[in-house]
Write an enzyme that holds these catalytic residues in place. Structure first.
Site, PDB file in Angstrom:
ATOM      1  N   PRO A   2       0.830  -1.204   0.000  1.00 62.15           N
ATOM      2  CA  PRO A   2       0.000   0.000   0.000  1.00 62.15           C
ATOM      3  C   PRO A   2       0.869   1.260   0.000  1.00 62.15           C
ATOM      4  O   PRO A   2       1.789   1.381   0.802  1.00 62.15           O
ATOM      5  CB  PRO A   2      -0.802  -0.133   1.302  1.00 62.15           C
ATOM      6  CG  PRO A   2      -0.794  -1.600   1.598  1.00 62.15           C
ATOM      7  CD  PRO A   2       0.536  -2.103   1.122  1.00 62.15           C
ATOM      8  N   GLU A   3       0.572   2.170  -0.922  1.00 63.63           N
ATOM      9  CA  GLU A   3       1.328   3.406  -1.035  1.00 63.63           C
ATOM     10  C   GLU A   3       0.456   4.570  -0.562  1.00 63.63           C
ATOM     11  O   GLU A   3      -0.644   4.360  -0.060  1.00 63.63           O
ATOM     12  CB  GLU A   3       1.828   3.570  -2.470  1.00 63.63           C
ATOM     13  CG  GLU A   3       2.729   2.405  -2.888  1.00 63.63           C
ATOM     14  CD  GLU A   3       3.266   2.506  -4.302  1.00 63.63           C
ATOM     15  OE1 GLU A   3       3.078   3.553  -4.959  1.00 63.63           O
ATOM     16  OE2 GLU A   3       3.887   1.532  -4.758  1.00 63.63           O
ATOM     17  N   HIS A  93      -4.531 -14.351   9.977  1.00 63.70           N
ATOM     18  CA  HIS A  93      -3.731 -13.194   9.584  1.00 63.70           C
ATOM     19  C   HIS A  93      -4.258 -11.886  10.180  1.00 63.70           C
ATOM     20  O   HIS A  93      -3.807 -10.812   9.788  1.00 63.70           O
ATOM     21  CB  HIS A  93      -3.686 -13.090   8.061  1.00 63.70           C
ATOM     22  CG  HIS A  93      -3.106 -14.298   7.392  1.00 63.70           C
ATOM     23  ND1 HIS A  93      -1.877 -14.827   7.739  1.00 63.70           N
ATOM     24  CD2 HIS A  93      -3.602 -15.096   6.403  1.00 63.70           C
ATOM     25  CE1 HIS A  93      -1.630 -15.884   6.995  1.00 63.70           C
ATOM     26  NE2 HIS A  93      -2.651 -16.070   6.194  1.00 63.70           N
ATOM     27  N   ARG A 111       1.870 -11.090   5.800  1.00 60.84           N
ATOM     28  CA  ARG A 111       3.331 -11.170   5.880  1.00 60.84           C
ATOM     29  C   ARG A 111       3.894 -10.574   7.164  1.00 60.84           C
ATOM     30  O   ARG A 111       5.087 -10.692   7.444  1.00 60.84           O
ATOM     31  CB  ARG A 111       3.947 -10.489   4.650  1.00 60.84           C
ATOM     32  CG  ARG A 111       3.531 -11.172   3.350  1.00 60.84           C
ATOM     33  CD  ARG A 111       4.106 -10.486   2.132  1.00 60.84           C
ATOM     34  NE  ARG A 111       5.552 -10.630   2.063  1.00 60.84           N
ATOM     35  CZ  ARG A 111       6.308 -10.107   1.087  1.00 60.84           C
ATOM     36  NH1 ARG A 111       5.730  -9.398   0.123  1.00 60.84           N
ATOM     37  NH2 ARG A 111       7.603 -10.276   1.084  1.00 60.84           N
ATOM     38  N   ARG A 155      21.548  14.892  -4.563  1.00 63.86           N
ATOM     39  CA  ARG A 155      21.471  13.435  -4.623  1.00 63.86           C
ATOM     40  C   ARG A 155      21.993  12.918  -5.966  1.00 63.86           C
ATOM     41  O   ARG A 155      21.505  13.330  -7.017  1.00 63.86           O
ATOM     42  CB  ARG A 155      20.020  12.970  -4.419  1.00 63.86           C
ATOM     43  CG  ARG A 155      19.361  13.497  -3.147  1.00 63.86           C
ATOM     44  CD  ARG A 155      20.012  12.917  -1.905  1.00 63.86           C
ATOM     45  NE  ARG A 155      19.793  11.501  -1.810  1.00 63.86           N
ATOM     46  CZ  ARG A 155      18.728  10.952  -1.216  1.00 63.86           C
ATOM     47  NH1 ARG A 155      17.799  11.729  -0.667  1.00 63.86           N
ATOM     48  NH2 ARG A 155      18.613   9.640  -1.166  1.00 63.86           N
TER      49      ARG A 155
END
Length: 275
Positions: A2-3, A93, A111, A155
């Site tokens: 999920p973003e 879960h 997970r 960067r």
């Protein structure tokens, strides 16, 4: 994973419904990424004052302290209101339940890379450890194009890797980084320091555009994502490059390419993203 759009869509789907609720019980299943940091029984009686988001973290503000929730790689939240049918029995879960008098908030995470962490305040050491390194929120007014370009100049890593790192701008995950770079016409492997001012402005606009459209679509559902009331995202149907390896570019017709960057899939068009 999920973003930002999925996390924000999740927040919007239950925040108003749980706000004002008083905690009746709390329980933890198998260990998650980090411990809760408080005995679950100590949450009983506390009131939910609101739900915020910072990057990919959801922050449940309580009248005493707050809970920081992260969905990890495969986690999702569900909220079953008090006026709905009884929630399904707890499954293998389901690793955190917060029962309030407004309904049940449950974290499902196959997970177990997600987390629910209690902090006494935003300034508590655990909250600062998790949140202080996060970059600017891309949909806020504080995300300013000139400052974005200045940060990129420092960067040397590939621009896609810089976007994913989250310390320049937070929440631009793998799907949306590929989409924004395509929209801006920038090759994912280009060093961030080599992006000119005008191109940084274009990328800045592309990030906001892609994330805004993804949020409006309820996020992206590739496998099993849904928000807290079971609604799936639809942005995958708008994707121009992500998940389209070998298919023709919607702009030039060239086959979309797939490569790996830092163990993550990157999709791009060699013609539209030449450098």
């Amino acid at each position: 994973m999920p973003e930002l759009p999925e996390v924000e869509a999740t927040r919007l789907s239950f925040a108003d419904r749980i706000t004002g609720g008083r905690v009746l019980s709390a329980s933890v299943g198998l260990p998650l990424r980090w411990p809760l940091g408080i005995a679950p029984a100590q949450l009983v009686g506390r009131c939910v004052r609101g739900v915020r988001r910072r990057g990919k973290y959801l922050l449940l503000d309580l009248d005493e302290g707050l809970l920081l929730l992260h969905l990890g790689m495969s986690g999702s939240l569900s909220f079953t209101g008090e006026d709905a049918q009884a929630p399904r029995p707890r499954g293998p879960h389901d690793h955190f339940d917060l029962q309030t008098d407004r309904g049940l908030l449950r974290l499902n995470d196959p997970r177990r890379f997600g987390a629910v962490v209690w902090a006494a305040s935003d300034s508590a050491s655990i909250a600062r450890k998790l949140l202080d390194g996060l970059g600017v929120e891309p949909l806020d007014a504080s995300f300013e194009a000139r400052a974005f370009h200045a940060a990129l100049q420092k960067r040397r890593s590939a621009i896609k890797q810089v976007l994913l790192a989250g310390d320049v701008v937070v929440g631009v995950g793998n799907i949306y980084a590929s989409e924004a770079l395509f929209l801006a016409g920038i090759r994912p492997t280009l060093s961030a320091a080599r992006i000119s001012g005008p191109r940084a402005v274009k990328l800045h606009a592309a990030i906001r555009d892609v994330l805004g459209r993804a949020l409006a679509a309820g996020g992206t559902t590739l496998r099993n994502y849904s928000n807290a009331v079971g609604e799936r995202g639809n942005f995958q149907f708008e994707a121009k490059v992500y998940g389209r390896a070998g298919q023709p570019c919607t702009v030039c017709g060239s086959p979309i390419r797939l490569m790996r960057q830092g163990q993550r899939a990157t999709y791009f068009c060699v013609q539209c993203q030449k450098a």
